[in-house]
Motif scaffolding. Structure first.
Motif, short mmCIF file in Angstrom:
data_model
loop_
_atom_site.label_atom_id
_atom_site.label_comp_id
_atom_site.label_asym_id
_atom_site.label_seq_id
_atom_site.Cartn_x
_atom_site.Cartn_y
_atom_site.Cartn_z
N ARG A 1 -7.14 55.91 28.93
CA ARG A 1 -6.92 56.66 27.63
C ARG A 1 -7.74 56.47 26.63
O ARG A 1 -8.14 55.18 26.47
CB ARG A 1 -5.38 56.48 27.48
CG ARG A 1 -4.25 56.51 28.58
CD ARG A 1 -3.49 57.69 28.78
NE ARG A 1 -2.79 58.15 27.70
CZ ARG A 1 -2.34 59.32 27.60
NH1 ARG A 1 -2.54 60.38 28.57
NH2 ARG A 1 -1.74 59.90 26.32
N ASP B 1 -6.11 61.23 25.04
CA ASP B 1 -6.39 61.86 26.00
C ASP B 1 -6.84 61.17 27.24
O ASP B 1 -7.06 59.85 26.95
CB ASP B 1 -7.82 62.92 25.77
CG ASP B 1 -7.51 64.10 25.54
OD1 ASP B 1 -6.28 64.73 25.36
OD2 ASP B 1 -8.39 64.64 24.72
N TRP B 2 -6.69 61.45 28.42
CA TRP B 2 -7.28 60.84 29.67
C TRP B 2 -8.75 61.06 29.79
O TRP B 2 -9.29 62.20 29.67
CB TRP B 2 -6.72 61.56 30.95
CG TRP B 2 -5.22 60.70 31.10
CD1 TRP B 2 -4.24 61.46 30.92
CD2 TRP B 2 -4.88 59.44 31.59
NE1 TRP B 2 -2.88 60.49 31.11
CE2 TRP B 2 -3.64 59.35 31.59
CE3 TRP B 2 -5.71 58.24 31.99
CZ2 TRP B 2 -2.81 58.10 31.82
CZ3 TRP B 2 -4.89 57.25 32.21
CH2 TRP B 2 -3.32 57.31 32.40
N ASP C 1 -12.59 64.92 30.71
CA ASP C 1 -11.50 64.32 29.78
C ASP C 1 -10.39 65.52 29.70
O ASP C 1 -10.82 66.62 30.10
CB ASP C 1 -11.81 63.74 28.22
CG ASP C 1 -12.37 65.41 27.53
OD1 ASP C 1 -12.85 66.31 28.12
OD2 ASP C 1 -12.44 65.17 26.42
N GLU D 1 -7.00 53.15 37.63
CA GLU D 1 -6.46 53.32 36.44
C GLU D 1 -6.50 51.88 35.78
O GLU D 1 -6.20 50.84 36.42
CB GLU D 1 -5.29 53.74 36.37
CG GLU D 1 -4.53 53.89 34.96
CD GLU D 1 -3.18 54.27 34.59
OE1 GLU D 1 -2.66 54.21 33.71
OE2 GLU D 1 -2.47 54.43 35.81
#
Length: 118
Positions: free
Chosen positions: A17, A21-22, A34, A109
């Motif tokens: 993150r 946003d990712w 993104d 992640e």
């Protein structure tokens, strides 16, 4: 590519993150996508990957496709947890042009933390 040579490509992606946003960052190509969700970040990365892949083929510079991400991104990937594993679907005519095979995509992640402290 030289006559008779082929390659197999596996892509690793670190998700994190940033500013709400990712981010989906491919380690092998240093391309970034993104979006507000992981899926949208991955879709954005996929679009960037196709554009870069096509340009590398068009200009006959496949080595330009393989520009690795900075070491920090590899570190984030190593510290992350598995979140995705998929195969990439690329039209056969694109692969035939460079005599290659796209194997798989692995996503991890990374959740915060100071990398300097590691």
């Amino acid at each position: 590519m030289r006559e008779g040579r082929s390659f197999r490509l596996s892509l690793r992606i670190v998700f994190y993150r940033e500013d709400g946003d990712w981010i989906a960052h491919c380690l092998e190509t240093d391309l970034i996508g993104d979006g507000p969700t992981m899926r949208e970040a991955l879709d954005s990365l996929w679009d960037a990957t196709i554009i870069q892949f096509d340009a590398s083929l068009r200009w006959k510079t496949p080595a330009n496709f393989f520009l690795p991400a900075p070491g920090r991104s590899f570190e984030m990937y190593a510290l992350g947890r598995d979140v995705a594993r998929a195969e990439m679907d690329v039209p056969a005519e694109r692969l035939a042009e460079i005599d290659g095979d796209l194997d798989e995509i692995t996503g991890r992640e990374y959740v915060g933390g100071d990398l300097a402290a590691v």
